[in-house]
Design an enzyme around this catalytic site. Structure first.
Site, PDB file in Angstrom:
ATOM      1  N   ASP C  23       0.836  -1.186   0.000  1.00 13.24           N
ATOM      2  CA  ASP C  23       0.000   0.000   0.000  1.00 13.24           C
ATOM      3  C   ASP C  23       0.875   1.241   0.000  1.00 13.24           C
ATOM      4  O   ASP C  23       2.104   1.161  -0.055  1.00 13.24           O
ATOM      5  CB  ASP C  23      -0.965  -0.012   1.194  1.00 13.24           C
ATOM      6  CG  ASP C  23      -0.229  -0.035   2.524  1.00 13.24           C
ATOM      7  OD1 ASP C  23       0.938   0.416   2.610  1.00 13.24           O
ATOM      8  OD2 ASP C  23      -0.818  -0.503   3.520  1.00 13.24           O
ATOM      9  N   ARG C  24       0.245   2.371   0.042  1.00 20.30           N
ATOM     10  CA  ARG C  24       0.879   3.683  -0.030  1.00 20.30           C
ATOM     11  C   ARG C  24       1.995   3.859   1.001  1.00 20.30           C
ATOM     12  O   ARG C  24       2.907   4.657   0.822  1.00 20.30           O
ATOM     13  CB  ARG C  24      -0.222   4.714   0.223  1.00 20.30           C
ATOM     14  CG  ARG C  24       0.143   6.142   0.005  1.00 20.30           C
ATOM     15  CD  ARG C  24      -1.001   7.038   0.425  1.00 20.30           C
ATOM     16  NE  ARG C  24      -0.752   8.399  -0.013  1.00 20.30           N
ATOM     17  CZ  ARG C  24      -0.727   9.458   0.793  1.00 20.30           C
ATOM     18  NH1 ARG C  24      -0.950   9.312   2.080  1.00 20.30           N
ATOM     19  NH2 ARG C  24      -0.486  10.647   0.315  1.00 20.30           N
TER      20      ARG C  24
END
Lengths: 142, 142, 142, 142
Positions: C23-24
């Site tokens: 994820d980010r």
């Protein structure tokens, strides 16, 4: 452009379809083919002694700019699929791959992607010399 | 610890189950409840005039350290689910939430998560003052 | 209840973290641990000469009723993780597993799940005799 | 073939990018565009008073046979995206859609899909009369 079958130009991996990747129809959900392609092309890179993680850590990000997939026959939960990847074209800023997904020799899907090299801010930049160097004598020429 | 029902303490969102989120059994795959919980608690933050994106951009990352879910009844494709979130506890470095997933008033699942505040290197750090400030008079006290 | 280390009671698989699973924050997104657990416990079943696909095709569905995970340290893109699974308890209608996720010997996360056996309509039913039989002399007893 | 803008021919939905849908690069992972397209085209169907869930329950399954996407500019966590869908062509057994993904009026990506109608065993079958009927006077003609 001639394409040799050397390391980094052609590869093959096996992936077993996970339960979470199936859908209500009982099939491998179509979006997951893109995830399999991604795994296949980063494994191809590894054959050259490079990892995508390193490339990215050095500031060379490869973003997808184009994908197309033709789905011919479905894949199911627990199937062991073969994903064949071929580096089909490389330019100073772009990398193209083609893919085949097979089960027991039967072609289930085929696809193609184009990657562009960008910096951390998302601006197009040339692929690093050490990347092109590593590929030389092995990779396809334009 | 007293918990009021003010903004940022309790929220409710609707999520329609996507096809890609179902599995071969025809149900919403259990891993997706964690994704729904995440969406629910970031929406709760928005009620306080904060976004998780901003927090992260300012160097305050919230990482999950604990989750538990009890699945009581399945959810299906195209169901419109209600996810209720409650901020149950907040300490200088930790935030706890509880969740309920309902369909037409029927409780399908419930869960709880603990988040820890870390910096970009992953080291535990206190929640920012402006975050705690924003919550004051609204949030639960220890 | 005594737990032996025979086939079907304890297993270990390797999973490389995919790019799409990060994820980010740059970490393996926490929901994917549930997908890894699922892959680990179905592989455990395979050690007994059974596949979950067959079980399901015969009308014995295993639905998750409970999961909890403790995340201790993050996993990253391209990490090769070891997922250790242990069958911790089996009753006529329920199966419990515990899990450990490690990287180079370091414990990153641990979890536990409870599965219930249901029929196609979702009603609780006893685990099939041939399943319990296969486990006999191998599995843990109550 | 003429395409009118009636219900079922053109639609627009808003989707907020979830954290779990981003990747290490900080972008909406490219595979999720296919999930968004799917949500967009099933919402389009709903405008005709039909749901894909009903169609499937009646034995008319729509499987994806082809997808292509051009990614022009990245989407980020928490972005509110507009997904525009157009029914571009319908034949007795096939449905084609095109898609545009926008943020604040800026085109981020565009795509196209082809669906084929199959029965539960996966064999191609004509779209049901009631489906074509519902579309008549509204849908594009060949």
């Amino acid at each position: 452009m001639s394409v040799s079958e050397g390391p980094g130009n052609f590869g093959e991996i096996q992936i077993r379809v996970r339960y979470a990747e199936t859908d209500r129809m009982g099939l491998l959900h179509h979006a997951n083919y893109l995830v399999y392609f991604e795994q296949a092309r980063t494994d191809l890179l590894r054959d050259l002694g490079l990892t995508y993680r390193e490339m990215e850590d050095k500031g060379f990000l490869l973003v997808l700019t184009k994908v197309d997939v033709k789905y011919k026959s479905p894949a199911y939960y627990d199937d062991i699929l073969t994903v064949r990847t071929r580096l089909s074209r490389i330019t100073p800023i772009r990398i193209e791959h083609t893919y085949e997904v097979l089960r027991d020799g039967q072609l289930l899907a085929e696809g193609a992607t184009t990657l562009a090299c960008v910096d951390r801010s998302g601006k197009i930049q040339p692929l690093p010399d050490w990347f092109l160097e590593r590929r030389k004598n092995q990779g396809p020429k334009e």
